[in-house]
Design a protein around this motif. Structure first.
Motif, PDB file in Angstrom:
ATOM      1  N   PHE A   2      -8.878  21.830  -5.668  1.00 21.49           N
ATOM      2  CA  PHE A   2      -7.637  21.356  -5.061  1.00 21.49           C
ATOM      3  C   PHE A   2      -7.587  19.824  -5.067  1.00 21.49           C
ATOM      4  O   PHE A   2      -6.553  19.234  -5.405  1.00 21.49           O
ATOM      5  N   ASP A   3      -8.679  19.194  -4.709  1.00 15.99           N
ATOM      6  CA  ASP A   3      -8.710  17.724  -4.692  1.00 15.99           C
ATOM      7  C   ASP A   3      -8.472  17.161  -6.094  1.00 15.99           C
ATOM      8  O   ASP A   3      -7.807  16.126  -6.259  1.00 15.99           O
ATOM      9  N   ASP A  52       1.240  17.695  -2.148  1.00 15.66           N
ATOM     10  CA  ASP A  52       0.754  18.838  -1.381  1.00 15.66           C
ATOM     11  C   ASP A  52       1.901  19.772  -0.991  1.00 15.66           C
ATOM     12  O   ASP A  52       1.740  20.994  -0.980  1.00 15.66           O
ATOM     13  N   THR A 103     -11.516  26.425  -5.082  1.00 11.38           N
ATOM     14  CA  THR A 103     -12.339  25.627  -4.178  1.00 11.38           C
ATOM     15  C   THR A 103     -11.597  24.376  -3.738  1.00 11.38           C
ATOM     16  O   THR A 103     -10.621  23.953  -4.372  1.00 11.38           O
ATOM     17  N   LYS A 104     -12.100  23.751  -2.683  1.00  9.11           N
ATOM     18  CA  LYS A 104     -11.528  22.488  -2.221  1.00  9.11           C
ATOM     19  C   LYS A 104     -11.696  21.411  -3.293  1.00  9.11           C
ATOM     20  O   LYS A 104     -10.807  20.558  -3.461  1.00  9.11           O
ATOM     21  N   GLN A 123      -2.612  17.191   9.323  1.00  9.26           N
ATOM     22  CA  GLN A 123      -3.855  17.684   8.751  1.00  9.26           C
ATOM     23  C   GLN A 123      -4.758  18.238   9.849  1.00  9.26           C
ATOM     24  O   GLN A 123      -5.018  17.578  10.863  1.00  9.26           O
ATOM     25  N   TRP A 138      -6.570  22.743   3.705  1.00  4.95           N
ATOM     26  CA  TRP A 138      -6.473  21.792   2.604  1.00  4.95           C
ATOM     27  C   TRP A 138      -5.211  20.953   2.695  1.00  4.95           C
ATOM     28  O   TRP A 138      -5.165  19.851   2.160  1.00  4.95           O
TER      29      TRP A 138
END
Length: 246
Positions: free
Chosen positions: A101-102, A112, A97-98, A160, A164
């Motif tokens: 990742f965060d 990144d 999920t985001k 961006q 992600w």
């Protein structure tokens, strides 16, 4: 350097497949954009370790992998965040999920761009290892790391968007990135790795041998020993079984 050969495989293997695997193994041992050769080989070792990691097995069977805490059975001294990325992408990528990742980015252990280079190496190692399993031949020994430092190269056009991580816009694969795709003509699944252009080049190299080259993609009559329709049937079935996002 480890020599890749399928001479003892139970069925003939096309030379272009063997050659693509050799190139991938050679690149694996060399410094990349953000990881050294030793670190890249360590990433490959973690890919294989993930398949016997107790934490990964517990998360795989859990209703939600995010409810299971613990420590990975690791095979390297890579940062903990890197090991978590490698193991999760290898064993249970569909449930990332985001928020996860965060959380990885918040550790500041990897950037990144380092994350993207990891993804590229995981894809390469899983592809070649799966090919070996399908043939019923032993996995190739990992190569000896080569000396050298990462280039730290980052494409200036990457920015961006909806993903992600930053990506090169479809219309801006120019200059040093002009070989990645025809300007304006590519898919997000390709652009997803473009923060590390060499990861895209490796993906396209393997894809051309395992599946189809980008130049032939729109030719629906193209085929090898099986037709394009048969190729797409197999690809679609595998994607469904693996619950691929696309």
């Amino acid at each position: 350097m480890t020599e890749i050969s399928y001479a003892r495989a139970p069925v003939p293997v096309r030379e272009d497949l063997t050659a693509a695997h050799r190139r991938t193994w050679q690149r694996l041992a060399q410094a990349g954009n953000w990881w050294t050769g030793a670190e890249r080989v360590a990433i490959a070792a973690e890919v294989r370790q993930a398949r016997q990691c107790a934490l990964c097995a517990a998360r795989k069977t859990a209703l939600s992998p995010h409810t299971i805490e613990g420590t990975h059975d690791r095979a390297s001294t890579l940062p903990a965040a890197a090991v978590d990325v490698i193991h999760r992408v290898t064993t249970d990528p569909r449930r990332l999920t985001k928020a996860w990742f965060d959380k990885i980015m918040a550790t500041k252990e990897i950037s990144d761009a380092q994350y993207i280079e990891i993804i590229g190496e995981v894809v390469a190692v899983v592809s070649i290892d799966s090919f070996c399993w399908g043939l019923g031949v032993p996995l190739h020994p990992l190569p000896e790391p080569q000396p050298g430092e990462p280039s730290h190269y980052c494409p200036v056009t990457a920015r961006q968007e909806a993903a992600w991580v930053p990506m090169i816009p479809a219309a801006e694969a120019t200059g040093a990135e002009a070989d990645l795709w025809h300007v304006g003509q590519t898919a997000n699944v390709i652009r997803a790795l473009s923060l590390v252009p060499d990861a895209v080049r490796q993906l396209l190299d393997l894809s051309a041998a395992h599946y189809i080259s980008m130049d032939n993609f729109m030719d629906l009559t193209w085929g090898r020993s099986i037709s394009r329709a048969q190729m797409e049937l197999i690809a679609g079935r595998v994607s469904a079984l693996r619950e691929c996002f696309y």
